[in-house]
Design an enzyme around this catalytic site. Structure first.
Site, PDB file in Angstrom:
ATOM      1  N   HIS A 155     -10.984  -9.240  11.313  1.00  0.00           N
ATOM      2  CA  HIS A 155     -11.198  -7.782  11.270  1.00  0.00           C
ATOM      3  C   HIS A 155      -9.865  -7.022  11.253  1.00  0.00           C
ATOM      4  CE1 HIS A 155     -15.410  -8.636  12.328  1.00  0.00           C
ATOM      5  NE2 HIS A 155     -14.917  -9.454  13.232  1.00  0.00           N
TER       6      HIS A 155
ATOM      7  N   SER B  17      12.528   3.014  -6.565  1.00  0.00           N
ATOM      8  CA  SER B  17      11.909   4.304  -6.852  1.00  0.00           C
ATOM      9  C   SER B  17      12.860   5.148  -7.690  1.00  0.00           C
ATOM     10  CB  SER B  17      11.592   5.034  -5.544  1.00  0.00           C
ATOM     11  OG  SER B  17      11.327   6.405  -5.769  1.00  0.00           O
TER      12      SER B  17
ATOM     13  N   LYS C  74      13.922   2.739  -1.487  1.00  0.00           N
ATOM     14  CA  LYS C  74      12.665   2.008  -1.679  1.00  0.00           C
ATOM     15  C   LYS C  74      12.872   0.620  -2.287  1.00  0.00           C
ATOM     16  CE  LYS C  74       8.980   3.192  -1.213  1.00  0.00           C
ATOM     17  NZ  LYS C  74       8.180   3.984  -2.164  1.00  0.00           N
TER      18      LYS C  74
ATOM     19  N   GLU D  57       1.473  -6.186  -6.228  1.00  0.00           N
ATOM     20  CA  GLU D  57       0.608  -5.042  -6.531  1.00  0.00           C
ATOM     21  C   GLU D  57       0.007  -5.156  -7.929  1.00  0.00           C
ATOM     22  OE1 GLU D  57       2.730  -1.590  -3.768  1.00  0.00           O
ATOM     23  OE2 GLU D  57       2.998  -1.562  -5.940  1.00  0.00           O
TER      24      GLU D  57
END
Length: 455
Positions: free
Chosen positions: A155, A276, A282, A289
Site C-alpha cells: 500500500h 530542464s 533539474k 518516464e
C-alpha cells in the site's frame, strides 16, 4: 500491374488505391516474402507442378531481387499495392513468363499470413534475447546488494525490511514469466498457412509439409479457412507484449520514485536523464518516464487488434490488413524499451545508506517483535495485540522500536527479554526471513543461483 485486374473494366480511383495500399506497412516483410516464395517454388518443382526450368528462373530472379534490394538498386515503390505484388511485378520484369507461374497453388491470403508468422517469430526471438540480457543485469546488481536493506512496502507504506537484491529479483521472475509466455507462443506462431490458398485449399498436389520443413514451421495448419483468417497469434503476442510493458512500467515507476529527493535511493546516469530548459538544477528521469508512457501504445495495439477481429466472419477479410499496424507498433515500441531499461539499470548508482536511514523509526520491525512472543508460546493474535500497544507507546514517547530497552517493553508484557530487543535492528529482521523465496541473504543467494540456472 495489379494481381487481380482481369475481371475489372473501370480503374481503381486514386483515393481508393492510396487508401487500400499496405506497402508502407508490409514492405518490412520483403525478405521473408522472398524466403517463403523460394520454398513454395521449390515445392512446386518437386511436385512436378512447375518444370525445372521455371523453378530455376524463379529462384534466380528472387536471388537477384534480394541483391538489388540490399544494394539499393531496386526497392518497392510507395505507389505499390503491397509487397507481394511489388516483388512479383519485379520478378516478371526480370525473368518474364516463369514469374507468372510462381503464384500457382497459393493466394495472397495464405502468403501474407505465412510472411507475418515468419517475421513475428524472428522478432519474438530477439525480444527473448533482450529479456535475458535485462535479467542478467538484474542479477549482476542483485549480487552486489544482497545485504543492502531498504523498506519493503505494501500500500506504498513501509511494511517489512527487504534486501535491494530481493526487491530487484522480483522483476527477474516477472521477466522470466514473460520469456516463458513468448517461448510457448512460438509453437502457435509457427503453424504454416501456406497452401491453404484463398480459403479452401487447392486442387494441385502440393506438399505442405515439405514447405513447413523448409521454412522452419513446426506444423501445418489443419483447416484452410482458419489458416487464412487466424490472427490469434498476433493477439497472443500483443497480450504477452503488454505484460512485458506492464512489468517495465512498474519498474520504471519505482525508479522514478526512488530517484526523487524524498527517496534518494538511486541516481540515474547522465546517459538516460535530461535537464530542464528553465531550471538549471533539474535531472529528470526521462528514460523510465518514457518507458512508462509508451506502455499505452502496446496496450492500444492489443485493444486495436482485438477490436479488428471481433466481428469478422470466416474467412479472410480486408480488415485483417490492419493487423500489421498494431503488430509493428508493439514490436517497434517493446524492443527499444527493453534495451533502454537495461541501460538505465546498468548505469544506476544505488544509495545504500539512504535506504537504511529511511527505515529508522518506521516500525517495519514490529512483526518480528510479535513473532518473538509467538516463539515464547503466545498465540499470534494475542502477540499482535500486545505489539500494537507497544507501537502506540513508542509513538507517544517518540522512540523508535529498534531503540527500545527491555525495561520499556516489559512495562507492557513481562515475557519480553533481551532476545526480543536483539531482534529489532532492521538488518536482523531482514536476515530472519530465511524461508524459501525469503529476503534473508542465504535465501536470496539461492534465488540468484536458481535465476542463473534459468539463464
Amino acid at each position: 500491374m495489379s494481381l487481380w485486374g482481369g475481371r475489372f473494366v473501370g480503374q481503381t480511383s486514386d483515393l481508393m488505391r492510396e487508401f487500400s495500399s499496405s506497402i508502407d506497412l508490409d514492405s518490412r516483410l520483403w525478405q521473408v516474402d522472398l524466403k517463403a516464395s523460394r520454398a513454395h517454388a521449390q515445392m512446386l518443382g518437386l511436385q512436378k507442378i512447375l518444370d525445372a526450368g521455371d523453378v530455376e528462373a524463379i529462384l534466380s530472379g528472387l536471388a537477384r531481387i534480394e541483391s538489388e534490394w540490399l544494394s539499393g538498386v531496386w526497392q518497392a515503390g510507395a505507389d505499390e499495392e503491397d509487397i507481394h505484388g511489388a516483388i512479383e511485378a519485379r520478378l516478371t520484369e526480370l525473368i518474364g513468363e516463369p514469374a507468372k507461374r510462381m503464384h500457382t497453388a497459393r493466394s495472397r491470403n495464405d502468403q501474407v499470413a505465412t510472411d507475418t508468422r515468419i517475421y513475428l517469430d524472428s522478432m519474438v526471438a530477439f525480444i527473448i534475447e533482450d529479456l535475458a540480457a535485462l535479467q542478467k543485469t538484474l542479477i549482476e546488481i542483485s549480487e552486489a546488494h544482497v545485504q543492502t536493506v531498504l523498506p519493503g512496502c505494501t500500500h506504498m507504506q513501509h511494511a517489512q525490511p527487504v534486501s535491494l537484491a530481493h526487491h530487484l529479483m522480483a522483476y527477474f521472475w516477472m521477466f522470466e514469466r514473460d520469456k516463458e509466455r513468448l517461448t510457448e507462443s512460438r509453437a502457435r506462431i509457427m503453424s504454416l498457412p501456406l497452401g491453404s490458398a484463398a480459403l479452401a485449399g487447392t486442387g494441385f498436389k502440393i506438399d505442405r509439409r515439405q514447405v513447413a520443413n523448409s521454412l522452419g514451421f513446426l506444423k501445418v495448419a489443419e483447416n484452410s479457412m482458419d489458416a487464412v483468417s487466424d490472427r490469434d497469434f498476433v493477439i497472443e503476442f500483443l497480450s504477452s507484449a503488454s505484460l512485458v510493458m506492464m512489468h517495465l512500467s512498474r519498474l520504471s515507476e519505482e525508479l522514478i520514485l526512488w530517484s526523487t529527493p524524498e527517496y534518494g535511493f538511486v541516481e540515474l546516469s547522465d546517459q538516460v536523464t535530461t535537464g530542464s530548459s528553465i531550471m538549471p538544477q533539474k535531472k529528470n528521469p526521462d528514460a523510465p518516464e518514457l518507458i512508462r508512457g509508451k506502455t499505452g501504445r502496446v496496450y492500444g495495439a492489443l485493444m486495436g487488434a482485438l477490436t479488428m477481429m471481433k466481428s469478422l466472419p470466416l474467412a479472410y477479410n480486408r480488415d485483417m490488413q490492419e493487423d500489421k499496424v498494431h503488430l509493428w507498433s508493439a514490436v517497434d515500441t517493446l524492443i527499444p524499451c527493453l534495451k533502454l531499461m537495461k541501460e538505465v539499470l546498468a548505469g544506476a548508482e544505488w544509495k545504500a545508506e539512504k535506504m537504511l536511514s529511511s527505515l529508522k523509526g518506521d516500525f517495519s520491525n514490529a512483526t518480528d517483535l510479535a513473532d518473538d512472543l509467538v516463539n515464547k508460546g503466545v498465540s499470534f493474535r494475542e502477540a499482535h495485540e500486545v505489539v500494537g500497544r507497544v507501537v502506540l507507546k513508542c509513538m507517544d514517547a517518540g522512540v523508535a522500536l529498534e531503540n527500545v530497552s527491555v525495561e520499556f517493553l516489559r512495562q507492557l508484557d513481562s515475557r519480553f527479554d533481551q532476545e526480543s530487543v536483539d531482534k529489532m535492528p532492521h538488518a536482523a529482521v531482514m536476515g530472519a526471513r530465511s524461508s524459501d523465496g525469503g529476503t534473508a541473504a542465504e535465501a536470496v543467494r539461492i534465488q540468484i543461483a536458481n535465476a542463473k540456472a534459468k539463464l
